[in-house]
Design an enzyme around this catalytic site. Structure first.
Site, PDB file in Angstrom:
ATOM      1  N   GLY A  65      42.346 -56.794  -0.343  1.00 52.18           N
ATOM      2  CA  GLY A  65      43.742 -57.191  -0.516  1.00 52.18           C
ATOM      3  C   GLY A  65      44.617 -56.474   0.507  1.00 52.18           C
ATOM      4  O   GLY A  65      44.130 -55.930   1.510  1.00 52.18           O
ATOM      5  N   LYS A 109      33.815 -58.780  -2.464  1.00 50.48           N
ATOM      6  CA  LYS A 109      32.862 -59.327  -3.430  1.00 50.48           C
ATOM      7  C   LYS A 109      32.840 -60.844  -3.406  1.00 50.48           C
ATOM      8  O   LYS A 109      31.879 -61.464  -3.854  1.00 50.48           O
ATOM      9  CB  LYS A 109      33.133 -58.785  -4.831  1.00 50.48           C
ATOM     10  CG  LYS A 109      34.352 -59.298  -5.523  1.00 50.48           C
ATOM     11  CD  LYS A 109      34.628 -58.518  -6.816  1.00 50.48           C
ATOM     12  CE  LYS A 109      33.995 -59.130  -8.017  1.00 50.48           C
ATOM     13  NZ  LYS A 109      34.473 -58.510  -9.272  1.00 50.48           N
ATOM     14  N   TYR A 125      47.509 -64.191  -4.525  1.00 49.74           N
ATOM     15  CA  TYR A 125      48.131 -64.947  -5.606  1.00 49.74           C
ATOM     16  C   TYR A 125      49.518 -64.433  -5.981  1.00 49.74           C
ATOM     17  O   TYR A 125      50.144 -64.943  -6.907  1.00 49.74           O
ATOM     18  CB  TYR A 125      47.220 -64.941  -6.840  1.00 49.74           C
ATOM     19  CG  TYR A 125      45.910 -65.637  -6.551  1.00 49.74           C
ATOM     20  CD1 TYR A 125      45.773 -67.007  -6.707  1.00 49.74           C
ATOM     21  CD2 TYR A 125      44.815 -64.918  -6.077  1.00 49.74           C
ATOM     22  CE1 TYR A 125      44.582 -67.651  -6.416  1.00 49.74           C
ATOM     23  CE2 TYR A 125      43.615 -65.552  -5.779  1.00 49.74           C
ATOM     24  CZ  TYR A 125      43.500 -66.913  -5.947  1.00 49.74           C
ATOM     25  OH  TYR A 125      42.321 -67.550  -5.649  1.00 49.74           O
ATOM     26  N   GLY A 139      55.853 -63.943  -6.003  1.00 52.73           N
ATOM     27  CA  GLY A 139      57.260 -63.548  -5.980  1.00 52.73           C
ATOM     28  C   GLY A 139      57.737 -62.932  -4.682  1.00 52.73           C
ATOM     29  O   GLY A 139      58.611 -63.456  -4.009  1.00 52.73           O
ATOM     30  N   GLU A 181      65.052 -60.182  -8.952  1.00 53.27           N
ATOM     31  CA  GLU A 181      64.138 -60.397 -10.073  1.00 53.27           C
ATOM     32  C   GLU A 181      64.487 -59.456 -11.209  1.00 53.27           C
ATOM     33  O   GLU A 181      65.281 -58.527 -11.043  1.00 53.27           O
ATOM     34  CB  GLU A 181      62.680 -60.207  -9.620  1.00 53.27           C
ATOM     35  CG  GLU A 181      62.246 -61.241  -8.584  1.00 53.27           C
ATOM     36  CD  GLU A 181      60.818 -61.068  -8.115  1.00 53.27           C
ATOM     37  OE1 GLU A 181      60.172 -60.064  -8.487  1.00 53.27           O
ATOM     38  OE2 GLU A 181      60.327 -61.924  -7.366  1.00 53.27           O
ATOM     39  N   ASP A 232      36.338 -53.239 -11.172  1.00 56.46           N
ATOM     40  CA  ASP A 232      35.125 -52.617 -10.621  1.00 56.46           C
ATOM     41  C   ASP A 232      35.357 -51.195 -10.099  1.00 56.46           C
ATOM     42  O   ASP A 232      34.600 -50.281 -10.429  1.00 56.46           O
ATOM     43  CB  ASP A 232      34.553 -53.480  -9.482  1.00 56.46           C
ATOM     44  CG  ASP A 232      34.253 -54.902  -9.928  1.00 56.46           C
ATOM     45  OD1 ASP A 232      33.837 -55.071 -11.090  1.00 56.46           O
ATOM     46  OD2 ASP A 232      34.442 -55.835  -9.140  1.00 56.46           O
ATOM     47  N   HIS A 257      52.491 -60.905 -17.776  1.00 55.33           N
ATOM     48  CA  HIS A 257      53.562 -61.699 -17.162  1.00 55.33           C
ATOM     49  C   HIS A 257      54.088 -62.653 -18.218  1.00 55.33           C
ATOM     50  O   HIS A 257      53.308 -63.336 -18.882  1.00 55.33           O
ATOM     51  CB  HIS A 257      53.049 -62.475 -15.951  1.00 55.33           C
ATOM     52  CG  HIS A 257      54.159 -62.908 -15.047  1.00 55.33           C
ATOM     53  ND1 HIS A 257      55.041 -63.904 -15.404  1.00 55.33           N
ATOM     54  CD2 HIS A 257      54.552 -62.469 -13.833  1.00 55.33           C
ATOM     55  CE1 HIS A 257      55.933 -64.055 -14.429  1.00 55.33           C
ATOM     56  NE2 HIS A 257      55.663 -63.192 -13.479  1.00 55.33           N
ATOM     57  N   ARG A 302      60.012 -57.266 -17.620  1.00 55.12           N
ATOM     58  CA  ARG A 302      58.910 -58.128 -18.070  1.00 55.12           C
ATOM     59  C   ARG A 302      58.379 -57.790 -19.457  1.00 55.12           C
ATOM     60  O   ARG A 302      58.025 -58.679 -20.219  1.00 55.12           O
ATOM     61  CB  ARG A 302      57.755 -58.046 -17.064  1.00 55.12           C
ATOM     62  CG  ARG A 302      58.061 -58.761 -15.776  1.00 55.12           C
ATOM     63  CD  ARG A 302      56.915 -58.627 -14.807  1.00 55.12           C
ATOM     64  NE  ARG A 302      57.243 -59.320 -13.573  1.00 55.12           N
ATOM     65  CZ  ARG A 302      56.461 -59.367 -12.512  1.00 55.12           C
ATOM     66  NH1 ARG A 302      55.301 -58.740 -12.542  1.00 55.12           N
ATOM     67  NH2 ARG A 302      56.815 -60.016 -11.427  1.00 55.12           N
ATOM     68  N   HIS A 352      48.578 -59.608 -16.445  1.00 53.19           N
ATOM     69  CA  HIS A 352      49.011 -59.826 -15.055  1.00 53.19           C
ATOM     70  C   HIS A 352      48.811 -58.623 -14.141  1.00 53.19           C
ATOM     71  O   HIS A 352      48.422 -58.772 -12.993  1.00 53.19           O
ATOM     72  CB  HIS A 352      50.490 -60.215 -15.083  1.00 53.19           C
ATOM     73  CG  HIS A 352      51.076 -60.502 -13.738  1.00 53.19           C
ATOM     74  ND1 HIS A 352      50.601 -61.512 -12.919  1.00 53.19           N
ATOM     75  CD2 HIS A 352      52.104 -59.922 -13.057  1.00 53.19           C
ATOM     76  CE1 HIS A 352      51.311 -61.534 -11.800  1.00 53.19           C
ATOM     77  NE2 HIS A 352      52.222 -60.574 -11.855  1.00 53.19           N
ATOM     78  N   GLU A 354      46.342 -51.777  -6.679  1.00 51.12           N
ATOM     79  CA  GLU A 354      46.422 -51.875  -8.135  1.00 51.12           C
ATOM     80  C   GLU A 354      45.392 -51.027  -8.865  1.00 51.12           C
ATOM     81  O   GLU A 354      45.613 -50.611 -10.001  1.00 51.12           O
ATOM     82  CB  GLU A 354      46.281 -53.339  -8.568  1.00 51.12           C
ATOM     83  CG  GLU A 354      46.631 -53.554 -10.023  1.00 51.12           C
ATOM     84  CD  GLU A 354      46.584 -55.015 -10.456  1.00 51.12           C
ATOM     85  OE1 GLU A 354      46.670 -55.264 -11.662  1.00 51.12           O
ATOM     86  OE2 GLU A 354      46.467 -55.896  -9.580  1.00 51.12           O
ATOM     87  N   ARG A 409      55.719 -51.750 -14.513  1.00 52.49           N
ATOM     88  CA  ARG A 409      56.025 -52.005 -13.097  1.00 52.49           C
ATOM     89  C   ARG A 409      57.290 -52.835 -12.937  1.00 52.49           C
ATOM     90  O   ARG A 409      57.453 -53.873 -13.573  1.00 52.49           O
ATOM     91  CB  ARG A 409      54.855 -52.765 -12.457  1.00 52.49           C
ATOM     92  CG  ARG A 409      55.115 -53.200 -11.028  1.00 52.49           C
ATOM     93  CD  ARG A 409      53.923 -53.929 -10.459  1.00 52.49           C
ATOM     94  NE  ARG A 409      53.731 -55.220 -11.089  1.00 52.49           N
ATOM     95  CZ  ARG A 409      53.928 -56.388 -10.465  1.00 52.49           C
ATOM     96  NH1 ARG A 409      54.355 -56.416  -9.215  1.00 52.49           N
ATOM     97  NH2 ARG A 409      53.705 -57.517 -11.095  1.00 52.49           N
ATOM     98  N   SER A 425      54.711 -53.777  -6.360  1.00 48.81           N
ATOM     99  CA  SER A 425      53.277 -53.499  -6.181  1.00 48.81           C
ATOM    100  C   SER A 425      52.805 -53.674  -4.740  1.00 48.81           C
ATOM    101  O   SER A 425      52.055 -52.839  -4.225  1.00 48.81           O
ATOM    102  CB  SER A 425      52.444 -54.380  -7.110  1.00 48.81           C
ATOM    103  OG  SER A 425      52.858 -55.720  -7.017  1.00 48.81           O
TER     104      SER A 425
END
Length: 528
Positions: free
Chosen positions: A13, A34, A44, A47, A114, A221, A242, A289, A350, A374, A385, A390
Site C-alpha cells: 500500500g 500477497k 480502496y 475520501g 469530512e 497478517d 464506517h 464516525r 473499516h 494501518e 481515527r 490514515s
C-alpha cells in the site's frame, strides 16, 4: 530458496511502496505482495488525504485539536503533532511522484470537509483518491531498478532468534528480526528472505468481520506475525466501523460510500424517510464516525431494520455526478440513481486504530523491524481515527522510518545461520473444508460479539469460541504443508483474540470501544 535484500518490505500500500521508494537509492528492496500490487487498502480509500494547505483559514493547531477530539483525547500528542506538521511536505512528495489532486479553476486545491474536521482540508482525486495514489506509486516502483516486486508471495513468519533455537518470550530483551519466511504460491515452497531491515506494511484486519469495506486480503497478517514473534501489539479494541457502506446483501467486501458525501451535504434517514441524527449529536450527519455508526446501529435495532438511507437527492445532480462518479456508477449498476433515489447504507468494519506498537521513527519493539500504515499503532488515532488521517500517517511515518533505517543500515548484516523452512506436511480437500468453515466461524463470532456495541458477556463468549478454533487450527497447521489459506486462518484467529482480549481489558466505553457494561467514559483533563 534463500534470497537476500537490504530491505524487505511486506505489503504494497502507500506505506510499503513509499518506504521502498525512499530507501531504494541506498540498497536492494524486496516488495512482498500477497496478491497483485493494486490489492491494498490504499487502493480502496475513496475520501482523501488530510493536510493543512489553505493557510488563510486553517492551521496546524486546528488540525491537531480535531485529531485529539476524534481520538477521545487518548492520542499521543507527539505522534499527532509529527503527522500534522509534516503532512504538507509529504503531499508535495506525492505530487512529485505523479499524484493528481483535484483543483479549482483558480489553481487552488479543491478541498473537502469530512466528519470531525473543523475546516475544509481534505485533498482528493474525485472519489477514488486511494486508487490515484496507488496507481502513481506503482508506476514509480516499477521504474526503480533496485526494487524487486514479488506478487503472489505470502509472508508466513518473521525470522528471529527463535528460529536459531533460542527461547524467546515477551520479556526477552533485544529480540531481532532477520527477515521472513515467505510462501511462493506458484511453487508451493516457503523461501527464506534474509534482510538487514524488515518493514511490516500489511494493512488492517477487518476481514475478520463478516461485513467489511476492506479487500478480503486484510486478514491482519503482519500484526499476527509480530505478536507470535513476541512483539508489542496495542489498542486492538479500537475498530472503526464506517457508518455508510452500501447495503447490498451478498457483497463482500461492502462498497464504501465515502464520508465526503456527508461533508458534501448528504443526510441520514431511517426507512420511514425521517432524519434521526438530531437525536444523537448536535453535529448531525457530520459527527465523528463512531457516533454516526452507533446512531445507525441504534436506529436499525430499535426499528428492526437492516439498513438506513443516505439522501443526497436535494443536491445539484450534475455536481453530485462530478464529485462522486464511481459511487454514481456503482449505485446505478444496482438500479439506484443517487440523484433521485436514497442510498441504502449500513455500518461495516473499516479501519483499525491499533496495531503493532511503534515509536516516532516507526520502529517496533523488535529490533530491525519497522511497522507502517494501518498495521502499526503510532498513537495518532487514539480511540478513533479522524477521517482521512490514515493515508497521511502512512507516508509521514514511512519517511521517518526510511531516514532512520538508512542511518543505521551499515550496522547490520545478514544472519547466515537461519535454517530453511520445514516443508513437511500435506493438505487434502477434506482439510480445506475445515479451513474455510473455520474462517466463516471467525467472521460470525467477531460480527456477533465484538462489533459496534459490546458487553462483557459477549466478549467472554467470543474468547471461548476463538480459543477452541485456535487449538484446532494450531493442530492442523502442524500437520499440513503451509498454504495461504491456513496461514490466513491462523492470523485471523490471532487478531480476533487480540481485539477481544484488549476489549475485555478496557473497563470503560472510550472512542470506538463501546460496551453496555460501562456506558459512561471517564472524562479526561483535556475534556474537563
Amino acid at each position: 530458496m534463500i534470497r537476500k535484500f537490504d530491505f524487505l518490505v511486506i505489503g504494497s500500500g502507500i506505506a510499503g511502496m513509499s518506504f521502498a521508494l525512499k530507501v531504494a537509492h541506498k540498497g536492494s528492496v524486496a516488495l512482498i505482495c500477497k496478491a497483485g500490487l493494486e490489492e491494498a487498502n490504499t487502493y480502496y480509500a475513496q475520501g482523501g488525504i488530510a493536510s493543512v494547505t489553505n493557510l488563510k483559514v486553517d492551521n496546524f493547531e486546528k488540525h491537531i485539536h480535531d485529531t485529539m477530539v476524534a481520538g477521545d483525547w487518548i492520542s499521543d500528542p507527539a505522534a499527532v503533532r509529527k503527522v500534522i506538521c509534516n503532512a504538507p511536505s509529504q503531499i508535495e512528495e506525492l505530487i512529485k511522484w505523479g499524484v493528481n489532486f483535484d483543483k479549482k479553476e483558480n489553481g487552488e486545491f479543491d478541498l473537502h470537509k469530512e466528519g470531525g474536521h473543523s475546516e475544509f482540508r481534505i485533498l482528493h482525486h474525485k472519489d477514488n483518491t486511494g486508487a490515484e495514489i496507488q496507481t502513481s506509486l506503482i508506476e514509480e516502483v516499477k521504474r526503480h531498478p533496485n526494487i524487486t516486486v514479488f506478487t503472489n508471495f505470502y509472508a508466513v513468519e518473521i525470522i528471529t532468534q527463535h528460529h536459531l533455537g533460542i527461547i524467546v518470550t515477551r520479556h526477552t530483551p533485544g529480540i531481532k528480526c532477520y527477515g521472513a519466511y515467505v510462501l511462493n504460491e506458484a511453487t508451493g515452497d516457503v523461501d527464506t528472505f534474509l534482510s538487514k531491515v524488515t518493514v511490516m506494511a500489511t494493512g488492517g484486519c477487518e476481514a475478520v468481520y463478516n461485513h467489511t469495506t476492506n479487500p478480503l486480503v486484510a486478514t491482519g497478517d503482519g500484526i499476527a506475525m509480530v505478536y507470535r514473534a513476541k512483539g508489542v501489539v496495542k489498542d486492538m479494541e479500537f475498530i472503526q466501523f464506517h457508518p455508510t457502506a452500501l447495503y447490498h446483501p451478498g457483497d463482500r467486501p461492502s462498497f464504501l460510500i465515502t464520508e465526503a458525501m456527508r461533508g458534501y451535504g448528504a443526510v441520514l434517514r431511517n426507512l420511514a424517510g425521517e432524519e434521526f441524527m438530531q437525536k444523537y449529536d448536535p453535529r448531525l450527519s457530520l459527527a465523528p464516525r463512531d457516533i454516526v455508526a452507533r446512531a445507525i446501529d441504534s436506529e436499525m435495532k430499535q426499528r428492526g431494520e437492516d439498513h438506513v438511507y443516505l439522501d443526497v437527492t436535494h443536491k445539484n445532480p450534475e455536481e453530485t455526478k462530478k464529485h462522486f462518479p464511481n459511487i454514481y456508477k456503482k449505485c446505478l449498476s444496482l438500479g439506484i440513481d443517487i440523484t433521485k433515489d436514497y442510498i441504502p447504507v449500513a455500518p461495516a468494519a473499516h479501519y483499525l486504530c491499533g496495531g503493532i506498537k511503534v515509536d516516532l521513527d516507526g520502529q517496533s519493539s523488535i529490533k530491525r523491524l519497522y511497522a507502517l500504515g494501518e498495521c502499526s499503532c503510532t498513537g495518532l488515532h487514539g480511540g478513533n481515527r479522524l477521517a482521512s488521517n490514515s493515508l497521511i500517517e502512512a507516508i509521514v511515518y514511512a519517511d521517518s522510518a526510511a531516514k532512520h533505517a538508512l542511518s543505521v543500515l551499515d550496522r547490520y548484516d545478514f544472519n547466515e545461520d537461519i535454517p530453511e523452512w520445514d516443508a513437511e506436511g500435506t493438505i487434502s480437500n477434506e482439510e480445506r473444508i475445515l479451513i474455510t468453515q473455520s474462517m466463516k466461524e471467525v467472521n460470525q463470532i467477531m460480527e456477533a460479539y465484538v462489533g459496534i456495541v459490546r458487553s462483557n458477556l459477549r466478549l467472554v463468549r467470543a474468547w471461548n469460541r476463538l480459543d477452541i478454533l485456535y487449538e484446532e487450527t494450531e493442530r492442523l497447521f502442524k500437520r499440513v504443508k503451509a498454504s495461504r489459506e491456513i496461514c490466513e486462518l491462523r492470523n485471523m484467529i490471532n487478531v480476533g483474540y487480540l481485539i477481544t482480549r484488549q476489549a475485555m481489558e478496557r473497563k470503560e466505553s472510550r472512542g470506538l470501544h463501546y460496551t453496555i457494561d460501562y456506558p459512561h467514559a471517564a472524562k479526561s483533563e483535556a475534556e474537563k
